[in-house]
Scaffold this motif. Structure first.
Motif, mmCIF file in Angstrom:
data_model
loop_
_atom_site.group_PDB
_atom_site.id
_atom_site.type_symbol
_atom_site.label_atom_id
_atom_site.label_comp_id
_atom_site.label_asym_id
_atom_site.label_seq_id
_atom_site.Cartn_x
_atom_site.Cartn_y
_atom_site.Cartn_z
ATOM 1 N N THR A 108 0.597 -1.310 -0.062
ATOM 2 C CA THR A 108 -0.083 -0.078 0.031
ATOM 3 C C THR A 108 0.914 1.149 -0.142
ATOM 4 O O THR A 108 0.622 2.262 -0.773
ATOM 5 C CB THR A 108 -0.845 -0.132 1.237
ATOM 6 N N VAL A 109 1.863 1.327 0.687
ATOM 7 C CA VAL A 109 2.791 2.312 0.765
ATOM 8 C C VAL A 109 3.446 2.604 -0.420
ATOM 9 O O VAL A 109 3.678 3.982 -0.910
ATOM 10 C CB VAL A 109 3.802 2.415 1.851
ATOM 11 N N PHE A 110 4.050 1.593 -1.205
ATOM 12 C CA PHE A 110 4.376 1.857 -2.668
ATOM 13 C C PHE A 110 3.704 2.294 -3.354
ATOM 14 O O PHE A 110 3.972 3.279 -4.274
ATOM 15 C CB PHE A 110 5.405 0.469 -2.529
ATOM 16 N N VAL A 111 2.518 1.752 -3.653
ATOM 17 C CA VAL A 111 1.244 2.296 -4.391
ATOM 18 C C VAL A 111 0.850 3.538 -4.313
ATOM 19 O O VAL A 111 0.650 4.352 -5.004
ATOM 20 C CB VAL A 111 0.142 1.332 -4.230
ATOM 21 N N GLY A 116 1.736 6.397 -6.859
ATOM 22 C CA GLY A 116 0.407 7.160 -7.658
ATOM 23 C C GLY A 116 0.657 8.600 -7.305
ATOM 24 O O GLY A 116 0.389 9.301 -8.138
ATOM 25 N N ARG A 117 1.245 8.963 -6.147
ATOM 26 C CA ARG A 117 1.321 10.379 -5.885
ATOM 27 C C ARG A 117 2.406 11.085 -6.876
ATOM 28 O O ARG A 117 2.072 12.342 -7.263
ATOM 29 C CB ARG A 117 1.760 10.658 -4.535
ATOM 30 N N LEU A 118 3.542 10.534 -7.069
ATOM 31 C CA LEU A 118 4.553 10.897 -8.031
ATOM 32 C C LEU A 118 3.922 11.068 -9.366
ATOM 33 O O LEU A 118 4.026 12.119 -10.154
ATOM 34 C CB LEU A 118 5.539 9.940 -8.045
ATOM 35 N N SER A 122 1.371 14.017 -9.722
ATOM 36 C CA SER A 122 2.023 15.292 -9.823
ATOM 37 C C SER A 122 2.724 15.606 -11.048
ATOM 38 O O SER A 122 2.930 16.843 -11.315
ATOM 39 C CB SER A 122 3.290 15.421 -8.720
ATOM 40 N N ALA A 123 3.282 14.533 -11.628
ATOM 41 C CA ALA A 123 3.743 14.803 -12.977
ATOM 42 C C ALA A 123 2.692 15.019 -13.974
ATOM 43 O O ALA A 123 3.101 15.719 -14.890
ATOM 44 C CB ALA A 123 4.635 13.348 -13.377
ATOM 45 N N VAL A 124 1.345 14.653 -13.943
ATOM 46 C CA VAL A 124 0.498 14.758 -15.000
ATOM 47 C C VAL A 124 -0.651 15.660 -14.869
ATOM 48 O O VAL A 124 -1.482 16.243 -15.665
ATOM 49 C CB VAL A 124 0.063 13.462 -15.477
ATOM 50 N N SER A 125 -0.635 16.025 -13.350
ATOM 51 C CA SER A 125 -1.765 17.020 -13.136
ATOM 52 C C SER A 125 -1.251 18.318 -13.731
ATOM 53 O O SER A 125 -0.374 19.069 -13.748
ATOM 54 C CB SER A 125 -1.800 17.225 -11.548
#
Length: 310
Positions: free
Chosen positions: A229-232, A236-238, A241-244
């Motif tokens: 869960t932590v890795f996902v 996901g956050r990275l 932030s890259a596509v937002s």
């Protein structure tokens, strides 16, 4: 470690920080025959501990409490013999201290022997198979004692010892007198085990505590689901932030012809070089207004030639 009769002052209490005793491979193999909680790979992480034969604190029970204890031992109600052990280790950092607490109902023979010791009729009392011999210290959960035969449990031999203490006291007028008092404390020994694996007089217990690195500790504590869960979440956050915000940047990053915008920037640079600050400011404001209007941006950056080749 501490133990005693529930509801009364502990008989024995000790806090020790002693080096582990050494043992060889043949002893370890013999232990595995009576304790299945020991695995073949546990040799390097197994410790043999000798407990002190004497309590580090005096048994300073008041006469009324002593009378109540004698009355309880001489009665018929259930009495619990409680014991607790607290182990401290350097790793893992989150669970450096781990405890074990248990109790055992005193049998009629145990009560009679303890009563005889308190009354001074016999020197010691034996409580059979009261303390587990082997303890597996996990990373974060409770201590495990499963997988060892009852015959290997420690049978404690308790003795109530008395010591005379004398104090020389000097009065204000210069005279001296000797004050004498008697203090009591408990000592413990182990009765040799039936299979002679533990024949020392001092109580011997065996602990298994695997040393794990901090990463392994976190993994073992959180589990595979928590780690996944932590890795996902991190990935996901990275990605987010890259596509937002890409839709808002398309108008500025995907222009067919930017030659006129470059000409604005060059004119601003030339105005600064010539020292014409008013012209520079006008050109700069015009460029800013251009970027504030999507329609003007589209008109200024349209391709000069035909858009599609025939």
């Amino acid at each position: 470690m501490a133990f005693g009769v529930e509801g009364y002052q502990d008989f024995y209490r000790t806090t020790q920080n002693t080096p582990f005793e050494t043992f060889n491979g043949s002893e370890f193999s013999s232990w595995r025959t009576v304790a299945t909680l020991l695995g073949k790979d546990d040799f390097s992480s197994t410790q043999l501990i000798h407990l002190q034969n004497y309590s580090q604190s005096n048994w300073e029970v008041s006469p009324p409490a002593r009378s109540e204890l004698i009355k309880s031992l001489n009665g018929t109600g259930d009495l619990q013999f409680v014991y607790s052990l607290r182990f401290r280790r350097p790793q893992p950092p989150q669970f450096q201290e781990i405890s074990y607490l248990n109790n055992q109902t005193l049998s009629d023979s145990n009560r009679k022997e303890l009563l005889a010791v308190l009354l001074g009729d016999q020197p010691n009392a034996t409580i059979e198979y009261v303390l587990p011999r082997f303890f597996r210290l996990p990373v974060s959960t409770t201590i495990s004692i499963n997988g060892q035969k009852l015959s290997i449990y420690v049978s404690l031999v308790l003795s109530l010892l008395q010591r005379e203490e004398k104090f020389e006291i000097k009065r204000s007028n210069g005279s001296e007198f000797t004050y004498t008092r008697y203090v009591e404390y408990w000592s413990i020994e182990q009765r040799p085990s039936e299979n002679d694996l533990f024949s020392n007089s001092s109580v011997q217990i065996v602990t298994v505590s695997n040393m794990v690195p901090s990463f392994g500790t976190s993994f073992a504590t959180a589990g595979i689901i928590g780690l996944y869960t932590v890795f996902v979440l991190a990935i996901g956050r990275l990605l987010r932030s890259a596509v937002s915000g890409l839709s808002h940047n398309i108008i500025y990053e995907d222009m067919p012809d930017v030659s006129e915008l470059i000409a604005y920037c060059e004119d601003i640079f030339l105005a600064r070089q010539d020292g014409d600050l008013e012209l520079e400011e006008e050109l700069y404001r015009e460029l800013i207004e251009l970027y504030r209007s999507p329609e003007r941006i589209i008109l200024k950056t349209l391709p000069k030639g035909p858009r599609f080749k025939g």
